[in-house]
Design an enzyme around this catalytic site. Structure first.
Site, short mmCIF file in Angstrom:
data_model
loop_
_atom_site.label_atom_id
_atom_site.label_comp_id
_atom_site.label_asym_id
_atom_site.label_seq_id
_atom_site.Cartn_x
_atom_site.Cartn_y
_atom_site.Cartn_z
N TRP A 1 38.28 43.11 50.15
CA TRP A 1 37.30 44.16 50.38
C TRP A 1 37.11 44.56 51.82
O TRP A 1 36.43 45.52 52.12
CB TRP A 1 35.94 43.73 49.83
CG TRP A 1 35.54 42.31 50.20
CD1 TRP A 1 35.70 41.20 49.42
CD2 TRP A 1 34.94 41.86 51.41
NE1 TRP A 1 35.25 40.08 50.07
CE2 TRP A 1 34.76 40.46 51.31
CE3 TRP A 1 34.52 42.49 52.58
CZ2 TRP A 1 34.21 39.68 52.31
CZ3 TRP A 1 33.96 41.71 53.60
CH2 TRP A 1 33.81 40.33 53.45
N ASN A 2 37.68 43.80 52.75
CA ASN A 2 37.27 44.05 54.14
C ASN A 2 37.87 45.30 54.75
O ASN A 2 37.23 45.94 55.56
CB ASN A 2 37.51 42.81 55.01
CG ASN A 2 38.94 42.39 55.03
OD1 ASN A 2 39.65 42.56 54.04
ND2 ASN A 2 39.39 41.85 56.12
N LYS B 1 45.33 46.39 42.09
CA LYS B 1 44.07 45.81 41.60
C LYS B 1 43.20 45.62 42.84
O LYS B 1 43.34 44.66 43.59
CB LYS B 1 44.35 44.47 40.90
CG LYS B 1 43.34 44.05 39.86
CD LYS B 1 41.94 43.86 40.37
CE LYS B 1 41.77 42.54 41.11
NZ LYS B 1 40.40 42.43 41.72
N GLY C 1 44.21 38.16 50.66
CA GLY C 1 42.93 37.60 50.26
C GLY C 1 42.80 36.17 50.73
O GLY C 1 43.40 35.76 51.72
N GLU D 1 49.12 37.31 52.28
CA GLU D 1 48.45 37.47 53.57
C GLU D 1 47.07 36.86 53.42
O GLU D 1 46.20 37.43 52.75
CB GLU D 1 48.34 38.96 53.93
CG GLU D 1 49.66 39.61 54.23
CD GLU D 1 50.30 39.12 55.52
OE1 GLU D 1 49.63 38.41 56.29
OE2 GLU D 1 51.46 39.46 55.75
N LEU D 2 46.85 35.70 54.03
CA LEU D 2 45.65 34.93 53.71
C LEU D 2 44.72 34.80 54.92
O LEU D 2 44.76 35.61 55.82
CB LEU D 2 46.07 33.57 53.15
CG LEU D 2 47.13 33.64 52.03
CD1 LEU D 2 47.55 32.26 51.59
CD2 LEU D 2 46.64 34.47 50.85
N CYS E 1 40.60 39.09 58.72
CA CYS E 1 41.43 37.89 58.57
C CYS E 1 41.79 37.30 59.92
O CYS E 1 41.97 36.11 60.04
CB CYS E 1 42.68 38.24 57.80
SG CYS E 1 43.56 39.65 58.48
N GLU F 1 37.41 28.84 57.43
CA GLU F 1 37.09 30.24 57.69
C GLU F 1 35.67 30.55 57.20
O GLU F 1 35.29 30.16 56.10
CB GLU F 1 38.09 31.10 56.90
CG GLU F 1 37.94 32.58 57.11
CD GLU F 1 38.95 33.37 56.30
OE1 GLU F 1 39.10 33.13 55.09
OE2 GLU F 1 39.61 34.24 56.89
P1 NAD Z 1 39.67 36.78 47.39
O1 NAD Z 1 40.87 35.93 47.43
O2 NAD Z 1 38.44 36.26 46.79
O3 NAD Z 1 39.99 38.14 46.60
C1 NAD Z 1 41.04 39.01 47.01
C2 NAD Z 1 41.51 39.77 45.79
O4 NAD Z 1 42.18 38.89 44.89
C3 NAD Z 1 40.42 40.41 44.96
O5 NAD Z 1 40.93 41.65 44.47
C4 NAD Z 1 40.20 39.40 43.83
O6 NAD Z 1 39.70 39.99 42.68
C5 NAD Z 1 41.60 38.88 43.61
N1 NAD Z 1 41.73 37.49 43.17
C6 NAD Z 1 41.01 36.41 43.60
N2 NAD Z 1 41.48 35.28 43.02
C7 NAD Z 1 42.52 35.65 42.24
C8 NAD Z 1 43.42 34.94 41.37
N3 NAD Z 1 43.34 33.62 41.22
N4 NAD Z 1 44.37 35.63 40.72
C9 NAD Z 1 44.48 36.97 40.89
N5 NAD Z 1 43.65 37.70 41.66
C10 NAD Z 1 42.68 37.05 42.33
O7 NAD Z 1 39.39 37.28 48.89
P2 NAD Z 1 38.19 38.20 49.42
O8 NAD Z 1 36.95 37.38 49.49
O9 NAD Z 1 38.15 39.48 48.69
O10 NAD Z 1 38.72 38.52 50.90
C11 NAD Z 1 38.51 37.71 51.99
C12 NAD Z 1 39.74 36.88 52.30
O11 NAD Z 1 40.85 37.73 52.53
C13 NAD Z 1 39.59 36.09 53.58
O12 NAD Z 1 40.08 34.79 53.38
C14 NAD Z 1 40.44 36.84 54.58
O13 NAD Z 1 40.91 36.07 55.66
C15 NAD Z 1 41.54 37.33 53.72
N6 NAD Z 1 42.23 38.47 54.33
C16 NAD Z 1 43.52 38.30 54.80
C17 NAD Z 1 44.18 39.35 55.43
C18 NAD Z 1 45.58 39.20 55.98
O14 NAD Z 1 46.25 40.20 56.18
N7 NAD Z 1 46.05 37.98 56.25
C19 NAD Z 1 43.55 40.58 55.54
C20 NAD Z 1 42.26 40.71 55.06
C21 NAD Z 1 41.62 39.65 54.44
#
Ligand code: NAD
Length: 491
Positions: free
Chosen positions: A150-151, A174, A226, A248-249, A282, A383
């Site tokens: 979402w960010n 998605k 995510g 990308e985590l 991130c 984090e």
């Molecule tokens: P999240 O992992 O909770 O969710 C991200 C997306 O994945 C959402 O669309 C969610 O519905 C889906 N999702 C979650 N678990 C899943 C699963 N087991 N199977 C399939 N889909 C799943 O993350 P968030 O809270 O939305 O975002 C924040 C995180 O994202 C932070 O850890 C941040 O560092 C990371 N992030 C990384 C980057 C990068 O480029 N490295 C960029 C932005 C954000």
């Protein structure tokens, strides 16, 4: 109240199960819209549409034409940057200026990858068996599932979708359940630009919808941005059916300020790294490692600046920090700061919710700086994804490096020094996918981006990104008329 359906093969499609979920504006704390809570049937429908587009109109286009369509899409998005940005801010509370800049800059990404579409070339390999012409074809994978957080919804969606489309794949997006709205606008604008229906499909929902996409046998690859937990779960599921994934985590990135740094620049860079986006990035520079010779001064400067940050309505130009995106994130910020204090860290500023007049229900948290947290404590290793900076002193380069590399993450690092040799020594030794020297939080379409260690797998942006969405075929062609009978001995 706005109500959104899924977007499949160019049509609005209501969720098969009829369920919907609410989207909350974090600035007001109020529900503003409803999205489809998609399940397996919805995801299946979207994947089939993407498969049909892959076999049909998309693969029939020349790479040059495909690239031009990506560029036209970029133009359309730039024209609608204002409404896209407003939609994003309504959902994640980030500053409109940042969301606007992101909605504009994705055009550059679509131009870059659009330009790469007709530069995907194979090789001719000089085999020992000289009568054979051996060459490679680089082919798309099929349907790519794109799961984003979402960010920075539009920005991250395009970062994944642009190279995948340029390589000739089709897409099911998605979006995050927190920011589901802008993906529809992107898909609609793609069709406006001439991209055929079905090439880009959008299904909304939470984790279950994401899992259905990852598990679908028709999805050749998952591109996930995510959390670490989400990335691990997805990699395991994708691995069980040998589908690829790019991940990308998260991170716990260090911003390292040496005694010889330009302290004005370093101060600005540390602030930009952690408070410019309320820490919800991130690459947040959530640990500032500062040499002991300038520690007190940097601490004084950072605290003074953090206390002056103007929190407020993210739609106003004068606001410097908006709310955090969700009630859950607000609770996480509070709890992690409390646990840091219990573990022995000292609070220098912030550490509590902020009251913003007119937005009493908003999710505002004060810019927070902690220091001298024990090296092993949670705040130094995990984090937060909020506006919380952990400040820590170091004695020499070796200690700085040891602290910097002591987490399991490796997304980014900042180095602030005037000593060019030290800067490049650090760059070599830091375990991070991006190292910024005397700058921070810079990222662009043609420079590769991705994580070391638990911060990710694969690379986005730059030439490396398109490789993530291609597979290589080796073609052998015997040119000689000679019969190669396996049972005739040749001398
Ligand atoms: P999240 O992992 O909770 O969710 C991200 C997306 O994945 C959402 O669309 C969610 O519905 C889906 N999702 C979650 N678990 C899943 C699963 N087991 N199977 C399939 N889909 C799943 O993350 P968030 O809270 O939305 O975002 C924040 C995180 O994202 C932070 O850890 C941040 O560092 C990371 N992030 C990384 C980057 C990068 O480029 N490295 C960029 C932005 C954000």
């Amino acid at each position: 109240m706005q109500v959104f359906d899924n977007y499949i093969a160019g049509e609005r499609v209501a969720p098969a199960g009829g369920e919907r979920f609410a989207s909350v504006n974090p600035t007001t704390g109020k529900v503003w819209g409803e999205f489809a809570e998609s399940g397996r049937a919805d995801v299946d429908r979207a994947v089939r549409a993407a498969q049909a587009a892959f076999q049909g109109p998309w693969s029939k286009l020349s790479p040059t034409r495909r690239g031009r369509l990506l560029m036209a899409w970029g133009d359309r998005i730039a024209e609608h940057a204002e409404s896209i940005a407003a939609m994003e801010t309504q959902q994640n509370g980030k500053l409109i200026a940042e969301m606007r800049a992101q909605a504009r800059v994705v055009k550059d990404f679509l131009y870059y990858f659009g330009g790469l579409a007709d530069k995907v070339e194979g090789r001719v390999i000089p085999l020992d068996r000289q009568s054979v012409l051996n060459y490679t074809l680089r082919e798309p994978l099929g349907v790519v599932g794109v799961i984003v957080p979402w960010n920075s919804p539009t920005f991250l969606t395009i970062m994944n979708v642009a190279p995948a489309l340029a390589a000739g794949n089709t897409i099911v997006i998605k979006p995050s359940e927190v920011t589901s709205g802008s993906a529809f606008e992107l898909a609609r604008l793609a069709e406006d630009a001439g991209i055929a229906p079905g090439v880009i499909n959008v299904v909304t929902g939470g984790r279950a919808a994401g899992e259905a996409l990852v598990e679908h046998a028709g999805v050749a690859k998952i591109s996930f941005t995510g959390s670490e937990a989400g990335g691990k779960a997805i990699a395991a599921k994708a691995g069980s059916r040998l589908a690829g994934c790019t991940l990308e985590l998260g991170g716990k990135s260090p911003n390292i300020v040496f005694g010889d740094a330009d302290l004005d620049q370093a101060e600005a860079g540390v602030l930009a790294g952690i408070f410019a986006a309320a820490g919800q990035t991130c690459v947040a520079g959530s640990r500032a490692l500062v040499h002991e010779s300038v520690y007190d001064e940097m601490q004084r400067r950072l605290v003074a600046r953090a206390q002056r940050i103007k929190l407020g309505d993210p739609l106003l130009a004068e606001t410097q920090m908006g709310p955090v995106a969700t009630r859950a994130q607000l609770a996480k910020d509070e709890q992690m700061v409390q646990r840091a204090l219990s573990a022995g860290a000292e609070l220098l500023c912030g550490g509590e919710r902020a009251r913003v007049s007119g937005f009493e229900e908003g999710f505002f948290y004060k810019p927070t700086i902690l220091h001298r947290a024990p090296a092993e404590s949670e705040i130094m290793r995990e984090e937060v994804f909020g506006p919380v900076l952990a400040l820590t002193p170091f004695r020499d380069d070796e200690e700085a490096l040891a602290i910097a590399n002591s987490t399991r993450f490796g997304l980014a690092a900042g180095v602030w020094t005037r000593d060019v040799r030290r800067a490049h020594r650090m760059a070599r030794q830091l375990q991070a996918g991006t190292v910024w020297i005397n700058c921070y939080r810079a990222l662009t379409f043609n420079s590769p981006f991705g994580g070391y260690k638990m911060s990710g797998l694969g690379r986005q942006n730059g030439m490396e990104a398109i490789d993530q969405y291609l597979q290589t075929k080796s073609v052998w062609c015997e040119l000689s008329d000679e019969v190669q009978d396996p049972f005739v001995l040749r001398t």
